[in-house]
Design an enzyme around this catalytic site. Structure first.
Site, PDB file in Angstrom:
ATOM      1  N   SER A  60       0.736  -1.169   0.083  1.00  0.00           N
ATOM      2  CA  SER A  60       0.169   0.048  -0.060  1.00  0.00           C
ATOM      3  C   SER A  60       1.024   1.191   0.085  1.00  0.00           C
ATOM      4  O   SER A  60       2.017   1.297   0.344  1.00  0.00           O
ATOM      5  CB  SER A  60      -0.730   0.171   1.161  1.00  0.00           C
ATOM      6  OG  SER A  60      -1.603   1.270   1.479  1.00  0.00           O
ATOM      7  N   TYR A  85      -2.357  -0.685  10.391  1.00  0.00           N
ATOM      8  CA  TYR A  85      -2.475  -1.169   9.021  1.00  0.00           C
ATOM      9  C   TYR A  85      -1.254  -0.775   8.129  1.00  0.00           C
ATOM     10  O   TYR A  85      -0.678  -1.727   7.522  1.00  0.00           O
ATOM     11  CB  TYR A  85      -3.776  -0.566   8.152  1.00  0.00           C
ATOM     12  CG  TYR A  85      -3.749  -0.907   6.820  1.00  0.00           C
ATOM     13  CD1 TYR A  85      -4.245  -2.014   6.430  1.00  0.00           C
ATOM     14  CD2 TYR A  85      -3.553   0.115   5.772  1.00  0.00           C
ATOM     15  CE1 TYR A  85      -4.464  -2.519   4.866  1.00  0.00           C
ATOM     16  CE2 TYR A  85      -3.783  -0.213   4.554  1.00  0.00           C
ATOM     17  CZ  TYR A  85      -4.083  -1.215   4.146  1.00  0.00           C
ATOM     18  OH  TYR A  85      -4.261  -1.604   2.726  1.00  0.00           O
TER      19      TYR A  85
END
Length: 308
Positions: free
Chosen positions: A201, A214
């Site tokens: 990500s 995350y």
């Protein structure tokens, strides 16, 4: 975004995002703030994401390949599954048991291309379940050339002292432990030319304050792919990562973003909008294909201009 012409008027920007948009002629994304309980279903999103159901056209780039995609029921995993099938691959998808409705839609789309499809529901936070998914995919497909480790858990929390240790653990189990278990299980069956793809990500490079845990897992995924590539290079097995920016998926509406941020999700990117899952699928196709035979240990980003 709407393709209709737009008046040159300044959009209304909520106070907490004041100044975020660099392009005053681009409106905020027309997304709903309707949330869903985790893990969320793409079939119930409004507007529904474009996973390539009608828009992706294949050209045989993965003919003869057999792939396992985790998180293949919705979002980026669903887009990759559709693209892989239309490129000629047989595809097994893993998904959480609560996502059966989405999964069956994907299975139908794979089979519509004349490819073999497998549905493998499992909660990847459980080690034995994760390993069994790999074994079942290899047995059901007759082998494996491509392993896409895409399943992810993302839940917002803007204060570290309020982050539940159980949520922290669940995020790491899903995003870090499961890929480790599944690669370890798959390696004995992978041959020269095989490809492993992890979904990292933009958060691995530029963490948001409300996605701290995350972001930690996505940085781990990036390092895992790059280190794994060096370990496996002598065996002819490639490993790469993909780093998405903001993409409109079920992940976002089921706790991945604050509700008040959903209508303008992705609007602060240089392109002024979130991506649709189909727009990142070609990267997965490339990395899965033999065209990428000299590409390993890389991180391919699709961030709408934010870079990594």
């Amino acid at each position: 975004m709407s393709s209709k012409s737009k008046e040159k008027t300044d959009p209304v920007i909520p106070p907490h995002r004041s100044g975020a948009l660099e392009h005053p002629d681009l409106p905020l994304n027309p997304y709903s703030d309707k949330e869903q309980p985790w893990p969320g279903l793409a079939e119930k999103m409004k507007p529904q994401p474009d996973h390539g159901e009608k828009s992706y056209k294949g050209s045989g780039r993965l003919t003869g390949k057999r792939a396992l995609i985790t998180g293949g029921d919705s979002g980026i995993g669903r887009a990759a599954a559709i693209a892989f099938a239309r490129e000629g691959a047989d595809v097994a998808i893993n998904y959480h048991p609560h996502e059966e409705e989405d999964a069956q839609s994907v299975i139908g789309l794979i089979e519509a291309e004349g490819r073999k499809a497998m549905a493998l529901p499992a909660d990847l936070r459980d080690e034995q379940a994760a390993r069994k998914v790999v074994d079942d995919a290899i047995k059901g497909l007759g082998g494996l050339e491509v392993l896409v480790l895409n399943a992810g858990r993302q839940q917002v929390c803007d204060k570290i002292e309020e982050l539940d240790p159980a949520e922290f653990d669940a995020t790491f189990k899903t995003n870090v432990y499961a890929p480790f278990w599944m690669v370890q299980q798959a390696i004995p069956s992978l041959k020269k030319g095989a490809s492993i793809i992890l979904t990292s990500s933009i958060q691995a490079f530029s963490p948001s304050s409300h996605l701290l845990h995350y972001a930690m897992t996505k940085a781990a995924d990036r390092a895992f792919a790059q280190g794994l590539a060096k370990q496996l290079a002598s065996r002819g097995i490639r490993a790469n990562a993909v780093a998405p920016g903001p993409f409109w998926t079920a992940l976002q509406v089921s706790g991945g973003q604050f509700r008040e941020d959903l209508p303008e999700f992705g609007a602060d990117s240089p392109l002024g909008r979130a991506g649709q899952p189909v727009e990142i699928a070609p990267i997965y196709v490339l990395l899965a294909s033999d065209e990428a035979s000299y590409i390993t240990g890389e991180v391919y980003a699709a961030t709408g201009g934010s870079g990594t």
